[in-house]
Scaffold this motif. Structure first.
Motif, PDB file in Angstrom:
ATOM      1  N   TRP A 166       0.793  -1.091  -0.062  1.00 24.04           N
ATOM      2  CA  TRP A 166       0.107   0.096   0.130  1.00 24.04           C
ATOM      3  C   TRP A 166       0.843   1.101   0.090  1.00 24.04           C
ATOM      4  N   LYS A 167       0.490   2.182  -0.924  1.00 28.35           N
ATOM      5  CA  LYS A 167       1.167   3.450  -1.034  1.00 28.35           C
ATOM      6  C   LYS A 167       0.379   4.581  -0.384  1.00 28.35           C
ATOM      7  N   CYS A 168       1.345   5.135   0.699  1.00 25.97           N
ATOM      8  CA  CYS A 168       0.762   5.814   1.634  1.00 25.97           C
ATOM      9  C   CYS A 168       0.166   7.503   0.734  1.00 25.97           C
ATOM     10  N   LEU A 169      -1.060   7.821   0.660  1.00 28.74           N
ATOM     11  CA  LEU A 169      -1.348   9.084   0.059  1.00 28.74           C
ATOM     12  C   LEU A 169      -1.633  10.403   0.974  1.00 28.74           C
ATOM     13  N   ILE A 170      -1.528  10.135   2.172  1.00 31.73           N
ATOM     14  CA  ILE A 170      -1.856  11.258   3.202  1.00 31.73           C
ATOM     15  C   ILE A 170      -0.467  11.304   4.103  1.00 31.73           C
TER      16      ILE A 170
END
Ligand SMILES: [Zn+2]
Length: 204
Positions: A166-170
């Motif tokens: 999962w790539k963090c977007l926040i």
């Protein structure tokens, strides 16, 4: 030059672990034993009442089980993570609550370790208290459902080393992962022996 450094975090069997992530980092969640279910939650560190939501994620992607390219969104319909890899067959669960004291009481095993307590203990270790338990993303859990809505409970179909990324977007996220301690049914494999898992935080 790209920073490809990694941090390794071992996730103990039957317990929950809190993992901090920043925007742009990728968390790799590895099923080292192959058949261990991992109940996962995520929170916005600026506001823990803003959390990853399975019902919003199903709506956002128009899919019950998200896959590579899909977005995991919060309870305000804002993107939190992008699923950038999944080497397993993609069988996961977004419908079921985590195991809890109430579930094990009903099964005749009061006081059993459970993912719900693991979540709240892991949050307490980072001084966060919430009065509710969001629906988890049950990675590698194999609860197929039929066209008439019947749900069955099956062992995972994942293999040792399978992982999801999962790539963090926040800007600041907190991921909680519980290695599910269910040892009364084969949801963690036919040996019914809960195992640990491993995470990598990858800077790219
Ligand atoms: Zn559990």
């Amino acid at each position: 030059m790209k920073d490809m450094s990694e941090i390794v975090i071992d996730l103990p069997a039957r317990r929950g672990t809190a993992i901090a992530l920043r925007e742009g980092q990728t968390i790799r969640i590895v099923n080292i034993h192959g058949s261990q279910v991992l109940d996962c939650w995520a929170f916005n560190r600026d506001d823990p009442f803003c959390c990853m939501s399975m019902e919003h994620t199903r709506s956002y992607n128009s899919r019950i089980v998200p896959r590579v390219g899909d977005i995991l969104v919060d309870n305000r319909y804002k993107p939190m993570f992008e699923i950038v890899a999944d080497t397993s067959p993609g069988v996961h669960d977004t419908l079921m609550c985590s195991c809890s004291a109430g579930i094990y009481e009903r099964m005749g095993h009061p006081g059993h370790d459970n993912c719900e307590d693991n979540l709240h203990r892991a949050l307490a270790e980072v001084e966060i208290s919430i009065g509710f338990t969001p629906s988890p993303f049950n990675i590698f859990m194999n609860y197929p459902f039929s066209a008439d809505g019947e749900i069955t409970r099956e062992p995972p179909v994942s293999k040792p080393g399978d992982h999801v990324d999962w790539k963090c977007l926040i800007s600041e996220a907190l991921v909680i992962i519980s290695c599910c301690p269910q040892d009364l049914t084969p949801i963690n494999g036919i040996s019914m022996a809960p195992q640990g898992a491993r995470c990598f935080i990858i800077n790219q």
